[in-house]
Enzyme design. Sequence first.
Site, mmCIF file in Angstrom:
data_model
loop_
_atom_site.group_PDB
_atom_site.id
_atom_site.type_symbol
_atom_site.label_atom_id
_atom_site.label_comp_id
_atom_site.label_asym_id
_atom_site.label_seq_id
_atom_site.Cartn_x
_atom_site.Cartn_y
_atom_site.Cartn_z
ATOM 1 N N ARG A 1 -15.993 8.263 22.281
ATOM 2 C CA ARG A 1 -16.281 8.668 20.899
ATOM 3 C C ARG A 1 -15.924 10.148 20.685
ATOM 4 O O ARG A 1 -14.909 10.477 20.077
ATOM 5 C CB ARG A 1 -17.763 8.378 20.572
ATOM 6 C CG ARG A 1 -18.070 8.334 19.079
ATOM 7 C CD ARG A 1 -18.267 9.680 18.442
ATOM 8 N NE ARG A 1 -19.386 10.431 19.044
ATOM 9 C CZ ARG A 1 -19.611 11.720 18.804
ATOM 10 N NH1 ARG A 1 -18.819 12.394 17.997
ATOM 11 N NH2 ARG A 1 -20.616 12.330 19.392
ATOM 12 N N ASP A 2 -16.726 11.043 21.235
ATOM 13 C CA ASP A 2 -16.509 12.475 21.006
ATOM 14 C C ASP A 2 -15.182 12.928 21.620
ATOM 15 O O ASP A 2 -14.495 13.800 21.070
ATOM 16 C CB ASP A 2 -17.683 13.248 21.624
ATOM 17 C CG ASP A 2 -17.639 14.732 21.342
ATOM 18 O OD1 ASP A 2 -16.989 15.139 20.370
ATOM 19 O OD2 ASP A 2 -18.262 15.486 22.108
ATOM 20 N N HIS B 1 -25.667 18.934 25.462
ATOM 21 C CA HIS B 1 -24.256 18.591 25.199
ATOM 22 C C HIS B 1 -23.473 19.902 25.236
ATOM 23 O O HIS B 1 -23.380 20.623 24.244
ATOM 24 C CB HIS B 1 -24.168 17.921 23.827
ATOM 25 C CG HIS B 1 -22.808 17.420 23.469
ATOM 26 N ND1 HIS B 1 -22.506 16.079 23.373
ATOM 27 C CD2 HIS B 1 -21.653 18.078 23.174
ATOM 28 C CE1 HIS B 1 -21.230 15.939 23.021
ATOM 29 N NE2 HIS B 1 -20.691 17.138 22.896
ATOM 30 N N CYS C 1 -11.307 21.439 22.198
ATOM 31 C CA CYS C 1 -12.269 22.101 21.335
ATOM 32 C C CYS C 1 -11.666 22.220 19.951
ATOM 33 O O CYS C 1 -10.649 22.886 19.770
ATOM 34 C CB CYS C 1 -12.637 23.481 21.855
ATOM 35 S SG CYS C 1 -13.746 24.335 20.745
ATOM 36 N N ASN D 1 -15.342 19.405 25.712
ATOM 37 C CA ASN D 1 -16.460 18.759 26.395
ATOM 38 C C ASN D 1 -16.480 18.995 27.902
ATOM 39 O O ASN D 1 -15.450 18.953 28.569
ATOM 40 C CB ASN D 1 -16.365 17.241 26.171
ATOM 41 C CG ASN D 1 -16.674 16.847 24.744
ATOM 42 O OD1 ASN D 1 -17.660 17.282 24.187
ATOM 43 N ND2 ASN D 1 -15.810 16.032 24.155
HETATM 44 MG MG MG Z 1 -18.623 17.455 22.288
#
Ligand code: MG
Length: 313
Positions: free
Chosen positions: A24-25, A217, A250, A259
């Site tokens: 997802r992210d 996170h 990013c 991430n």
């Molecule tokens: Mg993230």
Amino acid sequence: MLSPQRVPMSGLPMSVTIWEVGPRDGLQNESTTVPVGVKLEFLDRLAAAGLGVVEATSFVHPRWVPQLADAEDLLARLAPAPGVRYPVLVPNDRGLDRALALGVREIAIFGSATETFAKRNLNRTIDESLAMFEPVVRRARAEGLRVRGYLSMCFGDPWEGEVPIPQVVSVARRLVGLGCDQLSLGDTVGVGTPGHVTALVRALSEAGVGPDRLAVHFHDTYGQALANTLAALQSGVTTVDSSAGGLGGCPYAKSATGNLATEDLVWQLHGLGIETGVDLAALVRTSLWMAQRLGRQSPSAVVRALAAEVVSP
Ligand code: MG
């Protein structure tokens, strides 16, 4: 050497839940859109590598996140692995309708600790965004779903600069008040440092939101993600978000790392003697395979270090 020497450290949890956000992210922040078949294989490989929570996709409108426009098709075709949780991001009431129709059992909403990011990301003030989330969380809870609240920009904001801890605590308490089971504290720009993490977790705890309700996170943009993770573990947090292979650049700093990579996290946790259930070699093979599909190298230090040691994907 495929695993670190295990040398435990006092004051840390026995086990940690890794909340895998790559599908997802990660994928929503990659410029390349991968076909649904590749996503399905990715989800299967992550589950087979031992990840127990895999955030599968998002029901944000495809206009905003075209990379995940196939959310319905993906979930309809997903064969869930036994014991694996597949939460999905749901932005609003309509997203919840779509998720419920597909049998989703766990959702996440995406809030902001700062007014500027709320405006830019949600086109709403913080108050307006919480008003939008309220019926979503209430209905999801009534349907027996677990609800996670993402809280972004907890450690800094590219437009506002420093974000005061009391401001983060205030929005966090309101998200918990809506009925979120868990809050994921996001360092969306990766600028936080370990003392900041310790202070925020303590302030939340003093405000009635204990570390058992929290996840962290972290982004590795400034190289702080693993140090911040260790500070969070020392503060009693036992859920850590990460993205296989460090997927997802990013969005606020082009060509910078985003991430925290799951492989980097797993290396540290296993070295500390903390159980994760993850087969690191299988995970590295998965990230090498995905990197081929994206046409670029993984930014994960551990993936690069182990690439020659694992059998080719
Ligand atoms: Mg993230």
